[in-house]
Structure formats: C-alpha cells, structure tokens
Design an enzyme around this catalytic site. Structure first.
Site, PDB file in Angstrom:
ATOM      1  N   SER A 263      -4.749 -30.892  14.977  1.00 60.09           N
ATOM      2  CA  SER A 263      -5.070 -31.881  15.995  1.00 60.09           C
ATOM      3  C   SER A 263      -4.301 -31.571  17.282  1.00 60.09           C
ATOM      4  O   SER A 263      -4.351 -30.450  17.769  1.00 60.09           O
ATOM      5  CB  SER A 263      -4.768 -33.291  15.462  1.00 60.09           C
ATOM      6  OG  SER A 263      -5.341 -34.285  16.267  1.00 60.09           O
ATOM      7  N   HIS A 401     -12.016 -35.311  10.619  1.00 56.59           N
ATOM      8  CA  HIS A 401     -10.810 -34.805  11.275  1.00 56.59           C
ATOM      9  C   HIS A 401      -9.630 -34.951  10.322  1.00 56.59           C
ATOM     10  O   HIS A 401      -9.194 -36.059  10.026  1.00 56.59           O
ATOM     11  CB  HIS A 401     -10.577 -35.620  12.551  1.00 56.59           C
ATOM     12  CG  HIS A 401      -9.426 -35.159  13.400  1.00 56.59           C
ATOM     13  ND1 HIS A 401      -9.551 -34.168  14.322  1.00 56.59           N
ATOM     14  CD2 HIS A 401      -8.137 -35.584  13.470  1.00 56.59           C
ATOM     15  CE1 HIS A 401      -8.398 -33.997  14.948  1.00 56.59           C
ATOM     16  NE2 HIS A 401      -7.510 -34.845  14.433  1.00 56.59           N
TER      17      HIS A 401
END
Length: 422
Positions: A263, A401
């Site tokens: 991320s 994610h």
C-alpha cells in the site's frame, strides 16, 4: 502453517486493514470506469533533457540522475544526508520461534546519541542458515510487535494509527500479532530468508499534522520548501538506514537485501529502491498512484485525493493536470533497473488501479532491455493468481487490497529465481 497464522489473527487483521489500509470512504471518489480514462501519452524514459536519446548504459546513468532529480522536485522531495548512526543490539535470541529463528532487536541511534532521533529494527534470521542470508526488509503499520505474536518483541512506544490493541494512539499488549497475516514469518524463514522491519512512526507518524512529531525538526527542514521531503520519502530514507545496519551484520548478505512494501509503504519501497541501488530487489504490493500506478490514467486513487503529508508540496499542484508531470510511474519502476523488480496487484483493488500498475511495469521494459537485463515477458495482464517471473515481475491476486500469504508465495518464488545462490 500459513493458514494457522492467518486464522489466529483473522478478525483482528481484517479490522486493522479496514482501519488503516483502505482509504476513507469520503475519499473514494476516484474514477472507477475504464471508459472514462482519457487518452494520454507517457513521457519516454529514454529521451533525456533537451531531446537527447539514450542509446547505451552510460547514457542511462546520466538519464537516471535526471529522473531522480525530477521525482525529488515534483513528487517526493529531497531527503537529507544521513547522520553518523550508532547501532545498539538491545536483545538477541538464538532459538526464537521454537528454535526456527535467531531474533535481534536493534535500536538505530540516527545521530549517534540516545537523546537523538532513533528507530527500532526487528530482525529474524533462519537459525539453520550456514552462511549470510538474503533478507526481506519492509516497513510496518502498527509497530514491530504487530507483525507476529512473539511475546518477546518490544512494543513500540510511539504514536500508532487506530487498530485493534491500540488505545488512544498507544500500542498495548493486545496489539501483538494484529498484522501477522501480512507477515508469514515462519514461512519466509523456512524458505531460507530473513525478515527485517521497522515501524514508520519512529520517523514520521502516519497521520495528518504529525510533522512536528517526525524527525524533520531534527534536520531543520522546512515544510514551506517546495521540495520538502514528505512522509513517503522519509519512510524510504528509513529503509536505507535499516540497510546501513544490515550491512554490518555478518549473518546478512548485503548483496541480497530485498526492499518491499504494501500500500502506501509500497510507494516508499519503490522510492527507496530507486534512490538506493544497494537494494538487490524491489517489491511493491498494491502501491497505487505515488507508487506503481500511472498518474496519467486518472483511474482510482488520484493526486487530488492523496494525503498532502505523503509528498513534497509541489506534488499537489499537479492535481487534475497530471499530463504536465515530467515523470510517471513507469519511470519510477525503471529506476530499479537492471535489478529485479516485482509489482503486485489485486482484482478488487480498483483504487490502486491494477491495469495502471501493469502498464507502468510494461513501460519500464525498454530501459531493462537497453541494459541487457530482459524485461516484462508479457504483452497483456496475466490471469489472476498467475505470476510473471521475468526480470520485471507481476501478478494480480484474486481479492481485495491486502498483503496475503498468496502474495508472499509469489514474492518468495521470484526471489528464489533471481537471488538465491545456485
């Protein structure tokens, strides 16, 4: 074993991911419609200032210097030179994790003094190693104690973003192992690799209006400077400071240190790998814009909605005029050349723009080919969960994610191909 690690932390890890890894709902206003992506043209990484065409490795070295300066000036900011650090081994255990690992906990005194800025490093090495080993090095979100339930890991004293086991910004005993699903330490060790990490809050707490609590005041840098180093540059700088320490440890092979991140820390890993050529391999997982995804696609996360404190002040002036940026993500990936680089996406992570990440990896291919290193051996995105392991590697994992055991399987296989001694 991976399933056991994930099960132990299932709900806690999911909550932590929701709290800290997924952008706030109010920010999820980026474009999610491929039909709305306007035509764009990427700047050529092999055309230098003044129109000079880069034709050989010597020309690339000059172009590389130009690109680093452009990324510093327009996106990440300029980090200061490191001070003369001192390393204190606070704890060492030769039979950690049931005898599987050697554990070290090290304090890096960045100015050489206890009363100066410092960062805390957790290092696991395979106890069975017969010589120096390759190490995966990455930042963590909630303190070193969060990556594994090992009760001996020191709890971070710094401010921590909200997550299970974090009370009023402070980590508690209940935060041990909350991110363990992202760090399958035992599996990595059994594959023959070490694991090193540091908590980014030691250098720059991951929140708005935290610059006064960061290390920036110690260096006398000013947020009013258009090229002021943002949090991502600070975290990347920290990765290089951990490398400085690892290079002094005789159990670590300094020629085989892999920098990785997930991320926002995938963004930091790419910048660290670009700036510091001592890293042997670079891995970015779900890094999105500011990392591996192309700015010019304007898909998912965009400059307009990204956190200001992550970047140099000038960066936000390019919001909604991305085509005027003198660089793009394919150039950032190319700065790792000729070293192996791996980009990872996820099918449900539209915010990080998987297609833009793949296209950026493809855009770096000409630089790798020029240097005789191979490139990305694919013209189109692979099916989900299938890995491309050419010099530029890529996979798109089924799911959201996240950083998962499946991703780590791909990372380890990629490292085995390019770094494992034969």
């Amino acid at each position: 074993m991976r399933r056991v690690v994930m099960a132990i932390n299932g709900l806690a890890a999911a909550l932590a991911a929701l709290a800290c890894l997924v952008p706030a709902a109010a920010q999820l206003d980026g474009n999610s419609d491929e039909a709305k992506v306007a035509p764009y043209r990427l700047p050529d990484p092999l055309i230098a200032a003044g129109g000079r065409i880069v034709r050989n490795p010597q020309g690339w070295r000059k172009r590389r210097t130009e690109l680093i300066a452009l990324f510093e000036a327009n996106i990440y900011g300029v980090a200061p030179r490191p001070l003369r650090a001192r390393y204190i081994v606070e704890e060492q255990e030769e039979a950690a994790l049931g005898g599987l690992a050697v554990r070290r906990q090290v304090t890096i005194l960045l100015a050489g003094r206890r009363d100066g800025p410092q960062m805390r490093v957790l290092l696991y090495l395979p106890a069975s190693a017969r010589g120096p080993v390759s190490v995966f090095l990455g930042p963590n979100f909630h303190g070193n104690q969060a990556i594994h339930p090992d009760p001996a890991i020191h709890i971070t004293p710094g401010w921590v973003t909200p997550a299970p086991g974090i009370r009023k910004g402070s980590a508690t005993l209940h935060s041990r192992g909350i991110d363990a699903s992202e760090w399958p330490v035992e599996a990595i060790l059994k594959a023959g690799y070490g694991v090193a990490t540091y908590f980014t809050g030691d250098l720059y707490p991951d929140g708005d209006n935290k610059v006064a609590e960061s290390i920036h005041p110690r260096f006398g840098t000013s947020p009013s400077d258009p090229q002021h180093w943002g949090a991502i540059a600070t975290w990347a700088w920290g990765l290089s400071r951990v490398y400085d320490y690892l290079a002094t440890d005789p159990a670590v092979d300094p020629r085989r240190v892999i920098v990785f991140g997930h991320s926002r820390y995938g963004k930091a890993a790419l910048w660290a790998g670009a700036r510091d050529e001592r890293f042997a391999m670079v891995i970015a997982n779900n890094s999105g814009e500011g990392g591996a995804a192309l700015y010019r696609r304007n898909f998912g996360e965009t400059i307009r909605v990204m956190n200001n404190y992550w970047f140099a002040p000038r960066f936000k002036t390019y919001a909604e005029r991305e085509n005027e940026l003198p660089v793009d993500a394919h150039m950032l990936i190319a700065l790792a050349a000729p070293r192996p680089v791996y980009i990872a996406s996820a099918t449900q992570d539209w915010w990080a723009d998987p297609k833009g990440e793949f296209l950026a990896a493809k855009g770096a291919d000409p630089v790798y080919r020029l240097l005789g290193a191979g490139g990305l051996d694919a013209q189109t995105m692979p099916p989900p969960d299938r890995s491309i392991r050419s010099r530029i590697g890529y996979h798109i994992r089924t799911g959201p994610h996240a950083l998962t055991a499946s991703d780590w399987d791909h990372f380890i296989a990629f490292a085995d191909r390019w770094l494992k001694p034969r």
